[in-house]
Design an enzyme around this catalytic site. Structure first.
Site, PDB file in Angstrom:
ATOM      1  CE  LYS A 131       3.583   6.044  85.350  1.00 20.86           C
ATOM      2  NZ  LYS A 131       4.760   6.901  85.362  1.00 20.86           N
TER       3      LYS A 131
HETATM    4  C1  E4P Z   1       3.903  10.020  85.799  1.00 21.13           C
HETATM    5  O1  E4P Z   1       3.966   9.232  86.103  1.00 21.13           O
HETATM    6  C2  E4P Z   1       4.100  11.241  84.535  1.00 21.13           C
HETATM    7  O2  E4P Z   1       4.714   9.848  83.777  1.00 21.13           O
HETATM    8  C3  E4P Z   1       5.134  12.520  84.441  1.00 21.13           C
HETATM    9  O3  E4P Z   1       4.556  12.946  84.716  1.00 21.13           O
HETATM   10  C4  E4P Z   1       4.736  12.146  83.136  1.00 21.13           C
HETATM   11  O4  E4P Z   1       5.651  13.843  82.704  1.00 21.13           O
HETATM   12  P1  E4P Z   1       5.917  15.158  81.755  1.00 21.13           P
HETATM   13  O5  E4P Z   1       5.274  14.953  80.773  1.00 21.13           O
HETATM   14  O6  E4P Z   1       6.641  15.866  82.422  1.00 21.13           O
HETATM   15  O7  E4P Z   1       7.391  13.912  81.025  1.00 21.13           O
END
Ligand code: E4P
Length: 223
Positions: A91
């Protein structure tokens, strides 16, 4: 539509995997921080070992996020994370440096999840850089009074227009309606917190219906 679980918690991952609906996992540094019991002594090697444990539980893509801001360092870390297991997806944030790293890593066969995506232009750049997944954060957009799902719709349309192979992974999901909307739009993947996975199956008519069936089942005598 594929379901990923949005957590680094091994118990949650096992429980969701046992339901037979899980296709992958997404983590981020904040989700990892939540499960660390001894933050003073948690090392990068511990982080990698944790990602390896997730890969042992789920047979599908597992997103592990880089923890640096510079492209050169993201590339080194991305290669290192990808070496943990074939299922690791690296990522990278949708920044200028992140884009450079995405381009380099994807050109070298490493799958990328472009994260922290909040606009269609960022999504176009992710696709052009060769990302396997783009992660629009719908909940965080809703939080600032901007309709997160409108972004998902735009990205799906744009990717369809040009047949970009990048998959749309709806992230920052907060409730079941986000999952329904993502499915109606035709997003490829929804990454869902454990609590919301549980909410997907709940319906009061199922509960009252079952209560009645169990009462009436008393007339059926066991042989
Ligand atoms: C996943 O890939 C993301 O990092 C995550 O869904 C972020 O979620 P949040 O906005 O609830 O922290």
């Amino acid at each position: 539509m594929r379901f990923f679980i949005d957590t680094a918690d091994l118990e949650e991952i096992k429980a969701a995997n046992d339901l037979g609906v899980l296709d992958g996992v997404t983590t981020n540094p904040s989700l990892v921080a939540k499960i660390v019991q001894d933050p003073e002594n948690f090392t990068y090697e511990d982080f990698k070992a944790h990602i390896a444990k997730i890969c042992d539980i789920v047979d599908g893509p597992v997103s592990a996020e880089v923890t640096t801001l510079l492209a050169e360092e993201m590339i080194v870390q991305g290669e290192d994370l990808a070496a943990i297991h074939d299922n690791v997806v690296v990522k990278c944030p949708l920044t200028l440096e992140g884009l450079k790293a995405m381009h380099h890593l994807s050109a070298n066969g490493i799958r990328i999840n472009a994260t922290l995506v909040f606009s269609p232009t960022q999504a176009i750049l992710a696709a052009k850089a060769g990302a396997s997944y783009v992660s629009p954060f719908v909940g965080r957009l809703d939080d600032i009074s901007t309709e997160g799902m409108a972004l998902v719709e735009q990205i799906v349309d744009i990717y369809d227009n040009y047949r970009f192979p990048t998959e749309v992974l709806v992230a920052s999901i907060r409730h079941p309606q986000h999952v329904v909307d993502a499915a109606l739009i035709g997003a490829d993947v929804a990454t869902i917190p454990f609590k919301v996975i549980g909410q997907l199956l709940k319906h009061p008519l199922t509960d009252t219906g079952l209560e009645r069936f169990m009462k009436d089942a008393a007339v059926i005598k066991k042989g």
